[in-house]
Design an enzyme around this catalytic site. Structure first.
Site: not given
Ligand code: UT7
Length: 331
Positions: A117, A258, A288
């Site tokens: 990225c 980004h 992204n």
């Molecule tokens: O460009 C390269 C750089 N990349 C980035 O900058 C991405 C950086 N990371 C992020 O943007 C965030 O960490 C994410 C958007 C990927 C995830 O957000 P989060 O607030 O960190 O959520 P999480 O991964 O901790 O997941 C929270 C919950 C989980 O459920 P439980 O374990 O709390 O029951 C996931 O299973 O959300 C669940 N979950 C979803 N639910 C519905 C994960 N993906 C989804 C989804 N829809 N698509």
């Protein structure tokens, strides 16, 4: 500290986005997710997906052509094509060479840069070096990504985040007008490579049936860790790039970050003390697009009149590697 003179100037920008729009509701029909989750966690409402046959090189060539037309640069005038991508059409040859052929830039040498990225900022820096060393008079930097081909469509935590698209810029040495690149900061941390990677499919672990069965050739990400590193490292890179340019955040007219996640962008802006009105945000439309995010945003910002001559632009990116960087450019 003496303010640096601009090195190279961005003559023009261009972009290409595939027509096909995929909304969060479209994804919710295919997997266990929702518009509400994706919007609140990421700020993304929809993304573009390129169809079969529209490859990374095609998108890159379209963006490159748009930028060249705006600059009034003929194909034969381009000396170097530097293309960044995480989704090369082939492992050999480079996608840059395919773009060169599509554009008819017969006098150019062409090669790929791989920095995920952050690739666009790396490619800009490489172009800057080549132009300043008189290895080229006109350089075309292209960022093109067909992320839909490398995400795991069975992993809802990653596949909803990405989209396809391409952006490009034409550069030449600054001509004394005061416009151009004032600083460029690049950083990497290979110790954290496993936070965001495609574990297999390269020379270390070539494609086998077991790799395919385990989806080890597709993108994997530790979202929370990547998030924390992104905010911290991009914030530090912005500070350093401003310092090198002899500026403070108060001098910045526009930040083009980004576009990975609205929450990352907001956290950075808050850390920097920059009001969101000065931050260009289009993540809701495209998700992204890896290295293409910044040049597509630049092209849109220019079109919206936010990048008038003399504008102090701060741009910053972060991605797999880990890689990150920031640049201050007087537009
Ligand atoms: O460009 C390269 C750089 N990349 C980035 O900058 C991405 C950086 N990371 C992020 O943007 C965030 O960490 C994410 C958007 C990927 C995830 O957000 P989060 O607030 O960190 O959520 P999480 O991964 O901790 O997941 C929270 C919950 C989980 O459920 P439980 O374990 O709390 O029951 C996931 O299973 O959300 C669940 N979950 C979803 N639910 C519905 C994960 N993906 C989804 C989804 N829809 N698509």
């Amino acid at each position: 500290m003496r303010k640096p003179d601009p090195t190279v100037e961005i003559l023009s920008t261009g972009r290409y986005l595939p027509d096909c729009v995929v909304t969060n509701d479209d994804l919710a029909k295919r997997m266990d997710t929702s518009d509400e989750w994706i919007r609140t966690r990421t700020g993304i409402a929809e993304r573009r997906i390129a169809p079969d046959g529209v490859n990374t090189a095609h998108m890159g060539a379209n963006a490159g052509r748009a930028a060249m037309e705006k600059a009034g640069v003929e194909p034969g005038e381009v000396d170097a094509i530097i293309l960044c991508t995480s989704t090369p059409d082939h492992w050999m040859p480079s996608t840059a060479c395919e773009v060169q052929a599509l554009l008819g830039c017969t006098n150019a040498y062409a090669f790929d840069v791989m920095a995920a990225c952050a690739g666009y900022l790396y490619a800009l820096s490489v172009a800057e070096g080549l132009l300043m060393a008189n290895r080229a008079e006109v350089a075309l930097v292209v960022a093109s990504e067909k992320m839909s081909t490398i995400v795991d469509w069975n992993d809802r935590a990653t596949c909803v985040l990405f989209g396809d698209g391409a952006g490009a810029t034409v550069l030449r040495k600054a001509n004394g007008s005061g416009r151009g690149m004032l600083s460029n900061v690049l950083r990497s941390d290979g110790n954290l490579s496993e936070l965001l990677c495609r574990p297999a499919g390269g020379a270390a672990e070539p494609i086998t049936q077991a790799v395919l069965d385990g989806s080890r050739h597709l993108v994997r990400m530790e979202g929370r860790e990547v998030f924390k590193n992104a905010v911290r490292n991009m914030s530090e890179a912005c500070d350093l790039a401003l310092k090198k340019a002899g500026m403070t955040i108060d001098d910045v007219d526009l930040l083009v970050p980004h576009q990975a996640n609205i929450r990352i962008i907001e956290a950075m802006a808050k850390y920097a003390g920059l009001p969101l009105e000065k931050v260009f945000i289009n993540v809701s439309k495209y998700g992204n697009m890896s290295s293409a995010s910044v040049p597509v945003a630049l092209d849109e910002a220019q079109e919206e009149g936010l990048l008038a001559p003399g504008t102090n632009l701060l741009t910053v990116a972060f991605g797999a590697g880990l890689t990150w960087g920031a640049s201050v450019i007087r537009w």
